[in-house]
Design an enzyme around this catalytic site. Structure first.
Site, PDB file in Angstrom:
ATOM      1  N   ASP A 158      36.533  54.790  49.210  1.00  0.00           N
ATOM      2  CA  ASP A 158      35.564  54.764  48.106  1.00  0.00           C
ATOM      3  C   ASP A 158      34.820  53.439  48.061  1.00  0.00           C
ATOM      4  O   ASP A 158      35.157  52.498  48.796  1.00  0.00           O
ATOM      5  CB  ASP A 158      36.276  55.037  46.764  1.00  0.00           C
ATOM      6  CG  ASP A 158      37.595  54.277  46.622  1.00  0.00           C
ATOM      7  OD1 ASP A 158      37.786  53.264  47.329  1.00  0.00           O
ATOM      8  OD2 ASP A 158      38.435  54.684  45.807  1.00  0.00           O
ATOM      9  N   ASP A 215      46.316  56.481  35.918  1.00  0.00           N
ATOM     10  CA  ASP A 215      45.887  57.763  35.349  1.00  0.00           C
ATOM     11  C   ASP A 215      46.054  58.916  36.343  1.00  0.00           C
ATOM     12  O   ASP A 215      45.578  60.025  36.097  1.00  0.00           O
ATOM     13  CB  ASP A 215      44.427  57.680  34.847  1.00  0.00           C
ATOM     14  CG  ASP A 215      43.420  57.441  35.976  1.00  0.00           C
ATOM     15  OD1 ASP A 215      43.828  57.352  37.153  1.00  0.00           O
ATOM     16  OD2 ASP A 215      42.215  57.347  35.684  1.00  0.00           O
ATOM     17  N   HIS A 233      44.869  59.032  39.485  1.00  0.00           N
ATOM     18  CA  HIS A 233      43.799  59.239  40.471  1.00  0.00           C
ATOM     19  C   HIS A 233      44.243  58.846  41.883  1.00  0.00           C
ATOM     20  O   HIS A 233      45.138  58.021  42.055  1.00  0.00           O
ATOM     21  CB  HIS A 233      42.505  58.503  40.074  1.00  0.00           C
ATOM     22  CG  HIS A 233      42.539  57.011  40.185  1.00  0.00           C
ATOM     23  ND1 HIS A 233      41.828  56.190  39.327  1.00  0.00           N
ATOM     24  CD2 HIS A 233      43.155  56.159  41.039  1.00  0.00           C
ATOM     25  CE1 HIS A 233      42.008  54.934  39.677  1.00  0.00           C
ATOM     26  NE2 HIS A 233      42.813  54.886  40.703  1.00  0.00           N
ATOM     27  N   GLU A 280      39.091  60.831  39.471  1.00  0.00           N
ATOM     28  CA  GLU A 280      39.695  60.675  38.151  1.00  0.00           C
ATOM     29  C   GLU A 280      40.182  62.022  37.626  1.00  0.00           C
ATOM     30  O   GLU A 280      39.835  63.076  38.180  1.00  0.00           O
ATOM     31  CB  GLU A 280      38.651  60.062  37.200  1.00  0.00           C
ATOM     32  CG  GLU A 280      38.166  58.674  37.622  1.00  0.00           C
ATOM     33  CD  GLU A 280      39.206  57.564  37.408  1.00  0.00           C
ATOM     34  OE1 GLU A 280      40.413  57.823  37.528  1.00  0.00           O
ATOM     35  OE2 GLU A 280      38.796  56.419  37.132  1.00  0.00           O
TER      36      GLU A 280
HETATM   37  P1  PGA Z   1      46.133  49.343  42.902  1.00  0.00           P
HETATM   38  O1  PGA Z   1      45.156  50.551  42.632  1.00  0.00           O
HETATM   39  O2  PGA Z   1      46.609  49.485  44.293  1.00  0.00           O
HETATM   40  O3  PGA Z   1      45.302  48.098  42.737  1.00  0.00           O
HETATM   41  O4  PGA Z   1      47.235  49.451  41.910  1.00  0.00           O
HETATM   42  C1  PGA Z   1      45.530  51.823  43.080  1.00  0.00           C
HETATM   43  C2  PGA Z   1      44.457  52.816  42.727  1.00  0.00           C
HETATM   44  O5  PGA Z   1      43.761  52.637  41.713  1.00  0.00           O
HETATM   45  O6  PGA Z   1      44.296  53.791  43.471  1.00  0.00           O
END
Ligand code: PGA
Length: 259
Positions: free
Chosen positions: A66, A135, A137, A142
């Site tokens: 992304d 959350d 995702h 999302e």
């Molecule tokens: P993080 O984010 O590795 O910084 O915890 C993971 C994500 O949002 O997919």
């Protein structure tokens, strides 16, 4: 069922995922890696720095999951910048073979179509690294994302923006949109490796691994994939119910079977 591997430390998880990636690159020098940003994959990249040193990785290809929409490509927190600094340069990959969605395109829908087409033209992704948001995702898919979704623009939840505020001067600077591989795009990778560390991920991991499949928890899409490995530390595993079973299965895994 996804394979669940519970390890003591993020570095141990980095070693398990790093070994699988090195094996893949040995077998296929032009392997196609799916790379992720955020804090979670960092132990994998630091393991790979040592493990791949001395190997010829000049043909390895990579696609990021992304990219933010609304910040410049050369912003230090753009995923173009992050992937370059954390993956391409330290691992010695060939810059022209590492792609990140074009979140700066004038026509984002066209950029999304082109990104999926580029993955397809590369023959698909061999191994996709994934983190998980609090959350639920994966990528920036999302809650509510379709399991059939393709690369497209998504609106980031307030939760995600607040989780990512640590990378910016303030939460107001965190972009509101991102161009992300869809769940359907991610599910086409041949092997998914989802990592999660720390107490803050425990609920999302439990919902993803043991909860009912639901678009409200996009990471439950892993159950549609025939080859998914979930690697978590004990804190991230702390809300799983069936840990004894996962450890039993892993301990009794046939020696010839990699992850
Ligand atoms: P993080 O984010 O590795 O910084 O915890 C993971 C994500 O949002 O997919």
């Amino acid at each position: 069922m996804a394979e669940i591997i519970i390890v003591d430390t993020p570095a141990d998880a980095g070693a398990v995922a790093g070994a699988a990636i090195a094996l893949l690159v040995d077998r296929r020098p032009d392997a196609v890696l799916g790379v992720a940003t955020g804090s979670t994959p960092l132990p994998v990249y630091s393991d790979l720095r040592e493990r791949l040193a001395g190997r010829d990785v000049s043909q390895v290809r990579a696609f990021a999951l992304d990219e933010y929409v609304g910040i410049a490509r050369d912003h230090p927190e753009s995923y173009h910048s992050i992937i370059d600094a954390q993956v391409t340069v330290p691992l010695g990959l060939t810059r022209g073979l590492v792609q990140v969605p074009n979140g700066q395109a004038d026509d984002l829908e066209q950029a999304a179509l082109e990104y999926d087409a580029a993955i397809r033209a590369a023959g698909g992704i061999d191994l996709q690294l994934l983190g998980i948001g609090t959350d639920g995702h994966i990528g920036f898919n999302e809650p509510g994302s379709s399991f059939a979704s393709r690369t497209r623009v998504k609106t980031l939840t307030p939760q995600t923006r607040s989780d990512n505020a640590r990378f910016f001067a303030s939460v107001d600077e965190v972009p509101r949109h991102a161009l992300t591989q869809g769940l359907g795009t991610i599910l086409e990778a041949r092997h998914l490796v989802l990592l999660a560390f720390g107490e803050s991920k425990a609920e999302a991991v439990a919902r993803a691994v043991e909860g009912p499949m639901s678009a409200r928890v996009p990471a439950t899409a892993i159950h549609l994939h025939p080859h998914c490995t979930v690697i978590v530390d004990r804190a991230a595993a702390s809300q799983l119910v069936d840990t004894a079973f996962y450890e039993y299965v892993f301990a009794n895994k046939p020696a010839w079977q990699g992850i």
